[in-house]
Every structure is written in structure tokens, then in C-alpha cells.
Write a protein that holds these residues in place. Sequence first.
Motif, PDB file in Angstrom:
ATOM      1  N   HIS A 191       2.698   5.094  12.350  1.00 20.68           N
ATOM      2  CA  HIS A 191       2.467   3.665  12.131  1.00 20.68           C
ATOM      3  C   HIS A 191       1.267   3.174  12.941  1.00 20.68           C
ATOM      4  O   HIS A 191       0.426   2.425  12.444  1.00 20.68           O
ATOM      5  CB  HIS A 191       3.724   2.880  12.497  1.00 20.68           C
ATOM      6  N   PHE A 208      -1.886   4.188  11.305  1.00 15.86           N
ATOM      7  CA  PHE A 208      -2.185   3.365  10.142  1.00 15.86           C
ATOM      8  C   PHE A 208      -2.757   2.016  10.571  1.00 15.86           C
ATOM      9  O   PHE A 208      -3.719   1.525   9.983  1.00 15.86           O
ATOM     10  CB  PHE A 208      -0.946   3.155   9.264  1.00 15.86           C
ATOM     11  N   THR A 220       6.768   8.643  10.339  1.00 17.47           N
ATOM     12  CA  THR A 220       5.689   9.634  10.281  1.00 17.47           C
ATOM     13  C   THR A 220       6.173  10.855   9.498  1.00 17.47           C
ATOM     14  O   THR A 220       7.280  11.337   9.736  1.00 17.47           O
ATOM     15  CB  THR A 220       5.312  10.074  11.710  1.00 17.47           C
ATOM     16  N   LEU A 274      -1.872  12.340   4.098  1.00 17.17           N
ATOM     17  CA  LEU A 274      -1.872  11.182   5.002  1.00 17.17           C
ATOM     18  C   LEU A 274      -0.466  10.636   5.242  1.00 17.17           C
ATOM     19  O   LEU A 274      -0.300   9.654   5.959  1.00 17.17           O
ATOM     20  CB  LEU A 274      -2.826  10.104   4.511  1.00 17.17           C
ATOM     21  N   ARG A 275       0.557  11.290   4.656  1.00 21.02           N
ATOM     22  CA  ARG A 275       1.905  10.859   5.006  1.00 21.02           C
ATOM     23  C   ARG A 275       2.220  11.208   6.455  1.00 21.02           C
ATOM     24  O   ARG A 275       3.155  10.687   7.037  1.00 21.02           O
ATOM     25  CB  ARG A 275       2.939  11.473   4.058  1.00 21.02           C
ATOM     26  N   LEU A 321      -4.414   6.632   1.590  1.00 17.73           N
ATOM     27  CA  LEU A 321      -4.010   5.282   1.993  1.00 17.73           C
ATOM     28  C   LEU A 321      -4.556   4.381   0.898  1.00 17.73           C
ATOM     29  O   LEU A 321      -5.744   4.068   0.883  1.00 17.73           O
ATOM     30  CB  LEU A 321      -4.582   4.901   3.365  1.00 17.73           C
ATOM     31  N   GLU A 355       4.730   0.193   1.109  1.00 21.21           N
ATOM     32  CA  GLU A 355       4.589  -0.343   2.467  1.00 21.21           C
ATOM     33  C   GLU A 355       3.977  -1.740   2.340  1.00 21.21           C
ATOM     34  O   GLU A 355       3.164  -1.978   1.449  1.00 21.21           O
ATOM     35  CB  GLU A 355       3.668   0.554   3.286  1.00 21.21           C
ATOM     36  N   HIS A 368       0.825  -1.202   0.000  1.00 16.18           N
ATOM     37  CA  HIS A 368       0.000   0.000   0.000  1.00 16.18           C
ATOM     38  C   HIS A 368       0.861   1.255   0.000  1.00 16.18           C
ATOM     39  O   HIS A 368       2.052   1.213   0.302  1.00 16.18           O
ATOM     40  CB  HIS A 368      -0.962   0.011   1.197  1.00 16.18           C
ATOM     41  N   LYS A 372       1.186   5.504   1.126  1.00 19.42           N
ATOM     42  CA  LYS A 372       0.836   6.521   2.121  1.00 19.42           C
ATOM     43  C   LYS A 372       1.192   7.840   1.449  1.00 19.42           C
ATOM     44  O   LYS A 372       2.363   8.140   1.254  1.00 19.42           O
ATOM     45  CB  LYS A 372       1.693   6.268   3.364  1.00 19.42           C
ATOM     46  N   ARG A 373       0.164   8.577   1.033  1.00 18.38           N
ATOM     47  CA  ARG A 373       0.416   9.712   0.143  1.00 18.38           C
ATOM     48  C   ARG A 373      -0.097  11.034   0.696  1.00 18.38           C
ATOM     49  O   ARG A 373      -0.987  11.068   1.532  1.00 18.38           O
ATOM     50  CB  ARG A 373      -0.293   9.476  -1.203  1.00 18.38           C
ATOM     51  N   THR A 387       0.473  10.341   8.844  1.00 19.92           N
ATOM     52  CA  THR A 387      -0.051   9.216   9.623  1.00 19.92           C
ATOM     53  C   THR A 387       1.112   8.456  10.263  1.00 19.92           C
ATOM     54  O   THR A 387       2.052   8.072   9.581  1.00 19.92           O
ATOM     55  CB  THR A 387      -0.801   8.268   8.659  1.00 19.92           C
TER      56      THR A 387
END
Lengths: 650, 247
Positions: free
Chosen positions: B33, B36, B71, B28-29, B105, B78, B22, B24-25, B31
Motif C-alpha cells: 500500500h 502504491f 501486498t 504489480l500486485r 496500475l 481499489e 483502480h 493492481k494487476r 506492490t
Amino acid sequence: MTVQSVFPALEQLLPRVQKPVQYVGGELNAVVKPWEDTIVRWCLMYPDAYEVGIPNQGVQILYEVLNERADTLCERTYAVWPDLEKLMRENGVPQFTVDAHRPVGAFDALGVSFATELGYTNMLTAIDLAGIPLHAVDRDETHPLVIAGGHAAFNPEAISMFIDGAVLGDGEQAVLAITDIISDFKTQGSPGGRDELLMRLAKSGVMYVPAFYDVEYLEDGRIRRVSPNRPGIPWRVAKHTVMDLDEWPYPKAPLVPIAESVHERMSVEIFRGCTRGCRFCQAGMITRPVRERSMTTIADMVANGLEKTGYEEIGLLSLSSADHSEIAEIAKGLADRYENTQTSLSLPSTRVDAFNIDLANELSRNGRRSGLTFAPEGGSERIRKVINKMVTEEDLIRTVTAAYASGWRQVKLYFMCGLPTEEDEDVLQIARLAHEVIKAGREASGRKDIRCTVSIGGFVPKPHTPFQWAAQLDHETTDSRLYKLRDAIRQDREFGKSIGVRYHDGKPGVVEGLLSRGDRRVGKVIEQVWRDGQRFDGWSEHFSYDKWMAAAEIAFADEPVDVNWYTIRERDLSEVLAWDHLDSGLDKEWLWDDWQDALSEVEVDDCRWVPCFDCGVCDHMGTEIQVGPTNAVMLPMPTIPSRVVATSGT
Amino acid sequence: MARDRDPGREIIPAVQKLRIQHAKRDRLRFTSHRDFQRAFERALKRAGVPMAYSAGFSPHPKISYANAAPTGVASEAEYVEIGVVQFVDPEKLLAVLDEVLPPGLDILAVVEARTPDFVARLEASHWRIELPGTPVATLEQAVESFMSSSEVLVERMTKSGIRTFDARTAVIRANVESGADCGILQVVVRHGVPAVRPDDVLAALKKVADFAQEIPPRVTRLAQGPLLEDGWSVGDPFTLDREATQA
């Protein structure tokens, strides 16, 4: 006019702050609408940190109700922590919404929901960061209307110079009515400007507009009178009451944050209002009458909410959830439906006397048997009569015995200190009660590892309650009573080690007391303390009693009043209270009689089960008690075929 | 404190494992762990994935997370592995899971786990580091002195205090490109203990070349997987599982 997202500028600051995820939004079920497609734009704020604000039901409900309107958009903002506030000021980034990161100053209305008065300083930060003048009187057409709601809005006098209006009571229909008025006004080309808009809102009765009322004072500092200063403005502004909660099954799509929050569960409100009549409880007094949501609607909301959120825990919310007329059927029905899933149920507030072990067993069937919590509130039988918490020691011992016998190992008991007429002895009774609880628990369970935790905090008298006239206990006496209780429990050689004590010192209660029964003069204290850097008063690590007292010293320098005058002074019937022009429906004479009954230790029953006491609410507001049973049956859940399972085994 | 869980609860073993790639863009980067993990577990519930659960007092869904990006760092690579109690169609899982996760995500690929030692296969990461305001020439110079050093010690705050370690040896390759208003650094870093992260590489560059950097960098993990034969390209860690499925 189009409005640019501030995210590109904010993004540069986020790597430099704690928990940046709280500022990025992206919650499941959040709504972002094109700015130009709407006429009325609301920004809702919960004036605390994101992790506390995001689960708030009031904001989630209004967010959805407003966004369902085609002509309206609604976004949310929360208090930013001091680390980000500093960077925002240095870099000229304004207060923003988390939905589309639009600047809060560009909206038509900023609605702030106050569950507690301790959010006032955070509202000032947000207004200021948004570029909105701090004082309502300095705002013009280009600034949003700042509107307070929530329980603290039943006496918004302390913040009256910072807000344009306050909405009392249930918000669902009120925000729609306000939206209609703003929409018409804007469509007509905003005739007469901000003043005209506020006049329309005030005249309609939907909202209290402090600027249209004058307060006169007596020489000794008491209020002489509060009166409208314009024609057409009502003398009193009444609360809103939503009847038939089944017609308002919100939130339908609860917001699920990516950041961690204080309530990692889905909440379904099972009824509003409470008529148990606990005299200290503002929530119970101002939300009358009881209006139940039906079992069928509750079940539908749970099913729909779980599907839309993926939460594993459901909280059945209300002021006293075990009092729902069909709570047993609801608990059993839901436990049946979600048997063998990982879904668990919780009742955040249950009364000792409404609790029964069958209900508790249903609630813990799919989940863990964590601690049980009860709130006897008063330590002695006498003080429980004063506060009308009709729970006997026998009830309590019977309940905890059943709980320990059924496998619970931990019981938490909540109490208050500083209740009217209280003596040291009333508080010391808590030690004896806890001793009896452990004794009964050990006998019932045959184990020595059972525990009881006593949690106790200072009582703050609130407006619109029978205790609104009462003197608050000073913090020195509050603390000394708490220490005596702690020592008494420590000296319990037999069971002291099985009893935990958690207490909150009396100082924050003094500030809460000043704000909750404050009048317009208290606004100067709030502004002063905020200018001195005070923020996040609900957080012990940020709260500063000394700063508040220093600010009060400055703000009250030329006034005949001080902090003690607002807090530890008892009022009499003839005094005009700062909130008398705000109508919770409760009859002032009825409240006074109830206050006198409290002093005489006379209890009053619950009007759900005995005839009406004429508290005034239903007569005055045109409302009625809405309770079941509906005798409906909760059917098992139909099995939904999985969308991901392979059709033929691989 | 609590009564034991119903001992009769049935524990169904996993019948299949699936590996998920997946991204993480964007916003939402930020976010973490943990964030998530919560969001992903709820997404699995909404998607109706028949998860296998661990036994015990507090059952957890069977999910393994590998090498989460820090984060604030975006990622296109990922990896997560899940265990399920009914056979799941990887293509359907990809589509439904992506649909129920918030934009940012995003699910990129799903394969059935057919081979062991997946985590060991994640040998290196390819990071793209945008440095707004840093001239390419300055960056090139810094990279040159960094790559010509045999060791560059950096410090990082860990749970057990400040730790000093070498950030140079793990860096297999470093390239500089020019972007719109920034220098872009592409680095391939071998995984190890302690893990050398993009901010460690930047700290090392600053140490050898002393370039100031006002605006925070934008970092993206472009790939994570086995080192290919050329010694510096990062391959697709799903290749072996795909080949095993087709075989």
C-alpha cells in the motif's frame, strides 16, 4: 535464440520473501526491448539490495546510453537477499533482470558497478546464481563477459579472477566502444571465440583484461612486477574521461521505482571531478579534472526530469556542489522557477568554506530547513593540514554561527579517525570543536535547543591517492580513540547534552582496507568468505569481521602475507603497487611528493584558481578543466496548460 | 532542528473531490500500500493534477485511500479520493492518469464525489482465489464443512501480537469452480473489524478440511462495494455519485 522470462517460476517464490516488490521491476521509464531485435545485450548490476542500487546514477546513465542504440538492449539486475537466494537455489531459478526477468546468463555482458569494495561478495552470488562459472578462466563463448566498473575498478586486482575485464573512469563512451567491438565480433560469427573477443577489447585499450597480465612476487610477498603476457597488450590501461558534460545530459528519463529506495529524489549531476585535493579522497583524485555542466543544461535536465518522474525533490550532485562556478545563480534560478510548487532543492555535499547563507536560503526557500551537514574531516588544525582539508576552525565557527542565526537548529559534522600521523589529541579536538560550535550557536540564535551531531568513522587508505602508501590504523586503536572522544563529549558538563556522537567501529574498515589495496591473492579470501555464506558486507547486520578473518587465515595459509600486511603496513616509494599498471592519470611521483607534503603538514591549493601543479592528469589524458561562468540567464518556466482541468467549470 | 515554514504560504481549499477506481494487476500486485501511495502521488504530479494540499509544516496532497488489498493480492477494485483546487474533468483525469501510471496500475473509473459516506458504502469484497494443484473436489469438501460451521477461529500475527478471531461469520457466500489446473474459490466477505482477508479464509479452510497447498494461491479482488438486495452480490460504489451527477 530466444530467451524465456523466468517470471512464472519466480512468481511462485515471491509470496514467501520480504518486500517482493523489489524483484518485479515495472519502474517508470524502464525499457524492455525484443531480444531478437538486438545484437548486443547488456545486463548492468549494482551489487547491493534493490533499494540501494536503483537510485545509482552510474547504472541509470549507462542503461539509457545503451538502450538508445538500436542494435543493443540493456537490462538491470540487483543483489537478491538471502531469503530469495535460498528459494532460487531450491527451485532452480537463475539470477534475473528486473526489466524483462530474463536470465542473466543469457546476456553478452554483465557490467557490475562498484561504488565500494563491499559489494564483491554480492557479485559472486549473482554470477553463481546466473550459472556463470565463478572463475573467468572457466568461462566459454556461452557465458557473458563479466566487466567491473565504478570507483573500485581502479584497483580490481582483488576480484581479478572473477571478472573478465574492468573499465576505469567515466563509462558513457567506454560502454559504447565495448558494444561496437562486441557487435562487430558477433556479426562476424564470433571468430576465435571468447579469447579473441577479450584480445580485441584489451588491445583497444578500452578495458583492462586481468588474464592478459602476469603478476610476479618477491619472496617477502611484495610484487616484483606486473606485465602483459601477450603481444599487443598495453603495459598500462588508462581511465576514460568524458569531456563536455552538456553533450551527455543523462539520465534523460530517470528510473522511478515503485518500491521505496534510499534516495527518494531526482538527481542531476552538476559537475564531475574535484581538485580541492583532499588527500584521503579517492573520488577527488581519480575523477580529475573538474568538468562543469552549464547552468542552462542543468535547468533543462531539472525541468525535463521533474516532468518525467513526478519527484518533489531535486538533488544537485557532485563531489562538492557548492563549488560550481555558478551555484548561486543555479540555486536562485531553480528556487524562482519552482516557487510555490512543492518542489525542493538539496545539495548533498557542501564544503564549510564554500557555503554561504544566501545559498542556503535559496535552497530552503521552497522546502524545509532540515539539518546542515559539513565535513571538516579532521579534528585539529594540524591534521587538517595533513589531509589538505583547507578549512580553519574560524571558517567553521563563522559558518555555523550564520546557520544557527538564520534559523537552522541542527548542524551535523563529519570526521575521520585513523588519519596518517594522527594522535589521540587530534581526535579529542573534535570534542572541543563541537563545544565551540554549540557555544557560538547559542549566542547567535539566543536559544538553548540547538544541536550538533558529530559523526565519525575510520579512515581507509585508497589506491591512486597520496595516502596509498600509508599504514591504516588498526581497529583496536581506532575504537579506543572513538571511545575517548565519546567520553570527552559526555564529560562536557556545559554543552554535552547538545552534542550527539555517532561512530562506526573500526572492524569493517579493516576488511575494506584489505579489499581496496588488495592484490590478486586477496581474491582467495573473497571466494572463501563467500563460500562460508558471507553476503551484503555493507550492511552491519550481515557483516561479519570474524568470518572475514577466518577466511583470510585459510586463504593466506601458504602466502607470506596476512591481513595486517595489506592494511597496517606502510609502503615505500620503491614498492610496486598492485594497481600501478592501471592509469588514473596521476603521476606517481606527484602523489609521492604530495604524501611527503602531507607528512610535513604542507597544504596544496586548488588548480581551478591557481596555476597547475602538474598532478599529471590533464597532460597525460589530454583533458582540461572545464568551468564557467557561462553568464547565462535562467528564464522563468513557461506555464504548461493542465491536461486534466475542465475547460468549462462544471 | 528546522526553521518554520514560510507562514505566508497560501493554502488554497479544495473546490472538488474525485473518486477513482483502480486496478493492481500482474507483477504489480506485489506492490504494498505504501508503494502504491508513492507511485500514485508522483503520477498525479506527472499528470499535472491541481492537487489541494493540507496546511502545516509538511503539506500533503489531499488523498484518501480506502481498504487497500494486501501486498501480493491483485485487485480490480481499489478506491481513492482526491481533492483538487481547480475543476477537473473526470474523463480526462481517467485518461491522463492511466497514461502516466505503469502498466499494471490501471485507472478504471473516475467520478466526481457528489455523495457523502463513501467508505461506509464499501460493505463487502468479492475475492477470486485460484489454488493451483488443489483438486476441485477437495476444495468443495473444505468449503462445505467451512460453510456449515457457525464459527472457525483463525490466528493472525498483528502489530500487537497473535490475534485470534472468527473467519466464518464474515463470509457471506463461497463458490467453487474448476480452472485449468486449479480449483477456484469465489468468496464474498463482509468488511468488519478485524477485517477477514483471503488468507484468513484459506487458513480457516485448512483448519476444517486439512488440505495441503504447495503452490501459493493467486488472489484477486474482483469487486468492492455495497451489498445488493439479494444479500450477497457486491454492487458498484460509484452508482450513487453517477446518479447525482446526471440529476
